[in-house]
Design an enzyme around this catalytic site. Structure first.
Site, PDB file in Angstrom:
ATOM      1  N   GLN A 119       0.858  -1.192   0.000  1.00 34.98           N
ATOM      2  CA  GLN A 119       0.000   0.000   0.000  1.00 34.98           C
ATOM      3  C   GLN A 119       0.895   1.245   0.000  1.00 34.98           C
ATOM      4  O   GLN A 119       1.588   1.505   0.977  1.00 34.98           O
ATOM      5  CB  GLN A 119      -0.866  -0.014   1.273  1.00 34.98           C
ATOM      6  CG  GLN A 119      -1.704   1.209   1.503  1.00 34.98           C
ATOM      7  CD  GLN A 119      -2.074   1.377   2.975  1.00 34.98           C
ATOM      8  OE1 GLN A 119      -1.442   0.786   3.848  1.00 34.98           O
ATOM      9  NE2 GLN A 119      -3.089   2.163   3.258  1.00 34.98           N
ATOM     10  N   SER A 122       1.418   6.620   2.388  1.00 32.45           N
ATOM     11  CA  SER A 122       2.134   7.604   3.212  1.00 32.45           C
ATOM     12  C   SER A 122       3.355   8.160   2.489  1.00 32.45           C
ATOM     13  O   SER A 122       4.027   7.451   1.742  1.00 32.45           O
ATOM     14  CB  SER A 122       2.603   6.956   4.512  1.00 32.45           C
ATOM     15  OG  SER A 122       1.514   6.397   5.203  1.00 32.45           O
ATOM     16  N   GLU A 237      -8.803  -1.266   6.087  1.00 34.65           N
ATOM     17  CA  GLU A 237      -7.564  -1.444   6.849  1.00 34.65           C
ATOM     18  C   GLU A 237      -7.863  -1.502   8.346  1.00 34.65           C
ATOM     19  O   GLU A 237      -7.341  -2.338   9.074  1.00 34.65           O
ATOM     20  CB  GLU A 237      -6.609  -0.273   6.555  1.00 34.65           C
ATOM     21  CG  GLU A 237      -5.287  -0.379   7.306  1.00 34.65           C
ATOM     22  CD  GLU A 237      -4.275   0.680   6.854  1.00 34.65           C
ATOM     23  OE1 GLU A 237      -4.700   1.797   6.485  1.00 34.65           O
ATOM     24  OE2 GLU A 237      -3.073   0.390   6.886  1.00 34.65           O
ATOM     25  N   GLU A 375      -4.530   8.889  17.855  1.00 32.50           N
ATOM     26  CA  GLU A 375      -5.117  10.245  17.932  1.00 32.50           C
ATOM     27  C   GLU A 375      -6.096  10.448  16.773  1.00 32.50           C
ATOM     28  O   GLU A 375      -7.202  10.972  16.948  1.00 32.50           O
ATOM     29  CB  GLU A 375      -4.012  11.321  17.874  1.00 32.50           C
ATOM     30  CG  GLU A 375      -3.125  11.408  19.102  1.00 32.50           C
ATOM     31  CD  GLU A 375      -2.078  10.299  19.165  1.00 32.50           C
ATOM     32  OE1 GLU A 375      -1.817   9.640  18.141  1.00 32.50           O
ATOM     33  OE2 GLU A 375      -1.524  10.071  20.265  1.00 32.50           O
TER      34      GLU A 375
HETATM   35  C1  LIG Z   1       4.724  -0.512  11.252  1.00 34.00           C
HETATM   36  C2  LIG Z   1       4.152   0.467  10.290  1.00 34.00           C
HETATM   37  C3  LIG Z   1       3.727   0.043   9.039  1.00 34.00           C
HETATM   38  C4  LIG Z   1       3.210   0.961   8.112  1.00 34.00           C
HETATM   39  N1  LIG Z   1       2.840   0.510   6.875  1.00 34.00           N
HETATM   40  C5  LIG Z   1       2.397   1.400   5.948  1.00 34.00           C
HETATM   41  C6  LIG Z   1       2.092   0.967   4.622  1.00 34.00           C
HETATM   42  O1  LIG Z   1       2.216  -0.217   4.292  1.00 34.00           O
HETATM   43  N2  LIG Z   1       1.695   1.886   3.713  1.00 34.00           N
HETATM   44  C7  LIG Z   1       1.543   3.201   4.029  1.00 34.00           C
HETATM   45  O2  LIG Z   1       1.146   3.962   3.159  1.00 34.00           O
HETATM   46  N3  LIG Z   1       1.826   3.661   5.276  1.00 34.00           N
HETATM   47  C8  LIG Z   1       2.262   2.793   6.240  1.00 34.00           C
HETATM   48  N4  LIG Z   1       2.570   3.218   7.509  1.00 34.00           N
HETATM   49  C9  LIG Z   1       2.494   4.651   7.795  1.00 34.00           C
HETATM   50  C10 LIG Z   1       1.365   5.073   8.722  1.00 34.00           C
HETATM   51  O3  LIG Z   1       0.132   5.014   8.062  1.00 34.00           O
HETATM   52  C11 LIG Z   1       1.700   6.510   9.190  1.00 34.00           C
HETATM   53  O4  LIG Z   1       2.881   6.424   9.957  1.00 34.00           O
HETATM   54  C12 LIG Z   1       0.593   7.100  10.017  1.00 34.00           C
HETATM   55  O5  LIG Z   1      -0.539   7.353   9.223  1.00 34.00           O
HETATM   56  C13 LIG Z   1       1.039   8.411  10.705  1.00 34.00           C
HETATM   57  O6  LIG Z   1       1.613   9.283   9.799  1.00 34.00           O
HETATM   58  P1  LIG Z   1       3.041   9.956  10.085  1.00 34.00           P
HETATM   59  O7  LIG Z   1       3.979   8.883  10.461  1.00 34.00           O
HETATM   60  O8  LIG Z   1       3.366  10.823   8.928  1.00 34.00           O
HETATM   61  O9  LIG Z   1       2.808  10.829  11.399  1.00 34.00           O
HETATM   62  P2  LIG Z   1       2.149  12.295  11.458  1.00 34.00           P
HETATM   63  O10 LIG Z   1       0.902  12.308  10.650  1.00 34.00           O
HETATM   64  O11 LIG Z   1       3.188  13.311  11.130  1.00 34.00           O
HETATM   65  O12 LIG Z   1       1.754  12.380  12.984  1.00 34.00           O
HETATM   66  C14 LIG Z   1       2.695  12.750  14.007  1.00 34.00           C
HETATM   67  C15 LIG Z   1       1.931  12.825  15.329  1.00 34.00           C
HETATM   68  O13 LIG Z   1       0.909  13.858  15.235  1.00 34.00           O
HETATM   69  C16 LIG Z   1      -0.367  13.320  15.568  1.00 34.00           C
HETATM   70  N5  LIG Z   1      -1.397  13.934  14.728  1.00 34.00           N
HETATM   71  C17 LIG Z   1      -1.354  14.125  13.384  1.00 34.00           C
HETATM   72  N6  LIG Z   1      -2.504  14.708  12.965  1.00 34.00           N
HETATM   73  C18 LIG Z   1      -3.285  14.852  14.064  1.00 34.00           C
HETATM   74  C19 LIG Z   1      -4.599  15.395  14.275  1.00 34.00           C
HETATM   75  N7  LIG Z   1      -5.336  15.882  13.258  1.00 34.00           N
HETATM   76  N8  LIG Z   1      -5.103  15.380  15.540  1.00 34.00           N
HETATM   77  C20 LIG Z   1      -4.372  14.875  16.589  1.00 34.00           C
HETATM   78  N9  LIG Z   1      -3.111  14.370  16.436  1.00 34.00           N
HETATM   79  C21 LIG Z   1      -2.597  14.350  15.198  1.00 34.00           C
HETATM   80  C22 LIG Z   1      -0.260  11.826  15.268  1.00 34.00           C
HETATM   81  O14 LIG Z   1      -1.214  11.070  16.000  1.00 34.00           O
HETATM   82  C23 LIG Z   1       1.183  11.535  15.675  1.00 34.00           C
HETATM   83  O15 LIG Z   1       1.248  11.313  17.063  1.00 34.00           O
HETATM   84  C24 LIG Z   1       3.089   2.336   8.463  1.00 34.00           C
HETATM   85  C25 LIG Z   1       3.516   2.773   9.721  1.00 34.00           C
HETATM   86  C26 LIG Z   1       4.047   1.853  10.625  1.00 34.00           C
HETATM   87  C27 LIG Z   1       4.496   2.355  11.971  1.00 34.00           C
END
Ligand SMILES: Cc1cc2nc3c(=O)[nH]c(=O)nc-3n(C[C@H](O)[C@H](O)[C@H](O)COP(=O)(O)OP(=O)(O)OC[C@H]3O[C@@H](n4cnc5c(N)ncnc54)[C@H](O)[C@@H]3O)c2cc1C
Length: 406
Positions: A119, A122, A237, A375
């Site tokens: 997928q 991100s 998902e 969150e």
């Molecule tokens: C083990 C693992 C597997 C993954 N596999 C995939 C995959 O196969 N494909 C894929 O596309 N992605 C994948 N991901 C990515 C995952 O979907 C993202 O890490 C996740 O959506 C968070 O995005 P970010 O890491 O950019 O954090 P950010 O969005 O930058 O968030 C940082 C912090 O801010 C908080 N935050 C952000 N927005 C808000 C809001 N509106 N209100 C309150 N708090 C908020 C979050 O909760 C977090 O604590 C994976 C992640 C992990 C850890």
């Protein structure tokens, strides 16, 4: 009991007949897994709630739960373990938005595990707010040229295909300018690099796309309809991660009980009694969660799950973290001895559950991030289930290209 106007006993008898035939023709523990699962697909038992001819029988998700429970008892191979993203998220997206040709071409090898899927949503600047993504797709005749970077892509190193969402129109608001594609992960211009996790394993990757050409017939849904396509994936998902119904007392709580029996039974000191009380509370929470998922699965209709899937995803993440922490506590000082010296392993499957509890404890930290953070789940529950006021959104009516970003 009657479900969707059909007597449940009649449906289960029909499914049981099909399962009996499958198990006789392809003994689950000795048959080649690809052959077994191919036959399972052809008999409509891959996703019983999918349409006939697409691996299903047009029944309900609850009927499919019956299939999973029966096949687990005979130790049949499972698509979930091998092709976790393809099975739970990408297949339902192809069924909902794909062309007839796409369904015929991709669903069967996805189910059998002959083609692993990833997928590609991100990006470094777009995770929770994934609609803000910047990977570009530009049309060139019958093809699209894709350039950009994706990150945290689970199993991309194993994948034959990925579901990618790219920006095809920067002049409209962020949700409207997206389009989804099925991309060949071995096409020229795709570069997959490992990202190592705290466990020392690299389940996920960063993926670079440099002028990758995708034929238009691999576009999934209409041009500019990438957001509704993505929502289908994301809704599935949450249910795929959090909505499973394992057997009673299995999984992490089963591990906790095992460790208790091995190390703590027979003790009646105050410490042991306090730990026992914690174990019992954990058992009750895990069982309540399991039964809630069972009820939700019984009530769920075929098609895309609703926002209540976020409740299951949130509870799954919180409870997994608490229960794996309890397991490590029960192990005492040994709980600190995680054996890895960073072997830099590239696993073939996603390690969401099971195995060494010390490793599980570290891996489960990611549960509250992957598939949407806790969150964000709370926001969805607040806004879309409870009807509370939404967050202020400053980029709501602004063209994506005009939104300030660092
Ligand atoms: C083990 C693992 C597997 C993954 N596999 C995939 C995959 O196969 N494909 C894929 O596309 N992605 C994948 N991901 C990515 C995952 O979907 C993202 O890490 C996740 O959506 C968070 O995005 P970010 O890491 O950019 O954090 P950010 O969005 O930058 O968030 C940082 C912090 O801010 C908080 N935050 C952000 N927005 C808000 C809001 N509106 N209100 C309150 N708090 C908020 C979050 O909760 C977090 O604590 C994976 C992640 C992990 C850890």
């Amino acid at each position: 009991m009657v479900r969707a106007g059909v007597h449940v006993a009649t449906v289960e008898a029909t499914i049981d007949d099909l399962l009996d035939g499958l198990i006789v023709d392809f003994p689950p523990t000795t048959s080649d897994p690809v052959e077994f699962m191919g036959a399972q697909f052809d008999r409509g038992l891959a996703w019983t709630h999918f349409p006939v001819g697409e691996g299903g029988l047009g029944l309900s998700p609850a009927d499919h739960l019956h299939v999973l429970q029966r096949l687990a008892k005979v130790h049949a191979p499972t698509a979930f373990a091998r092709n976790v993203l393809g099975y739970g998220m990408i297949a339902p997206t192809i069924v909902a938005h794909g062309t007839t040709e796409q369904k015929q071409r991709f669903l069967r090898p996805l189910f059998t595990g002959e083609e692993i899927w990833c997928q590609l949503f991100s990006e470094p600047g777009a995770g929770s707010d994934f609609a803000a993504l910047g990977t570009r797709a530009e049309r060139d005749g019958d093809e699209w040229i894709v350039t950009g970077q994706k990150v945290w892509t689970t199993l991309a190193h194993e994948a034959a295909y990925g579901l990618i969402v790219a920006r095809t129109n920067p002049d409209v608001t962020k949700h409207k300018g997206l389009t989804a594609f099925l991309v060949d992960m071995h096409a020229p211009g795709v570069d997959v690099r490992p990202l190592y996790q705290a466990t020392g394993e690299a389940e996920f990757n960063e993926c670079f796309f440099h002028e990758v050409r995708i034929p238009d017939d691999l576009r999934l849904g209409g041009v500019g309809e990438g957001w509704p396509v993505s929502l289908t994936t994301l809704m599935n998902e949450r249910v795929s991660i959090g909505g499973t119904v394992p057997p009673r007392g299995s999984g992490l709580i089963g591990e906790a009980l095992k460790i208790w029996r091995q190390r703590w039974t027979g003790r009646s000191d105050a410490h042991a009694m306090a730990v026992r009380s914690e174990l019992l509370q954990s058992w009750v929470r895990n069982e309540t969660f399991r039964l809630t998922n069972w009820r939700a699965s019984d009530l769920r209709k075929a098609g895309t799950p609703g926002p209540e899937g976020s409740v299951a995803k949130l509870a799954f993440a919180e409870e997994n973290q608490r229960t794996s922490e309890l397991c490590v506590d029960l192990l005492g000082a040994e709980g600190m001895l995680y054996g890895s010296n960073y072997p830099l392993v590239r696993p073939k499957e996603s390690a969401m559950t099971g195995g060494d509890m010390r490793k599980a404890f570290i891996r489960m930290r990611a549960n509250s991030i992957e598939g949407g953070t806790s969150e964000v789940m709370r926001n969805i529950i607040g806004e879309r289930v409870l009807g509370l006021p939404g967050e202020p959104r400053s980029d709501k009516d602004v063209a994506w290209k005009d939104v300030p970003r660092s």
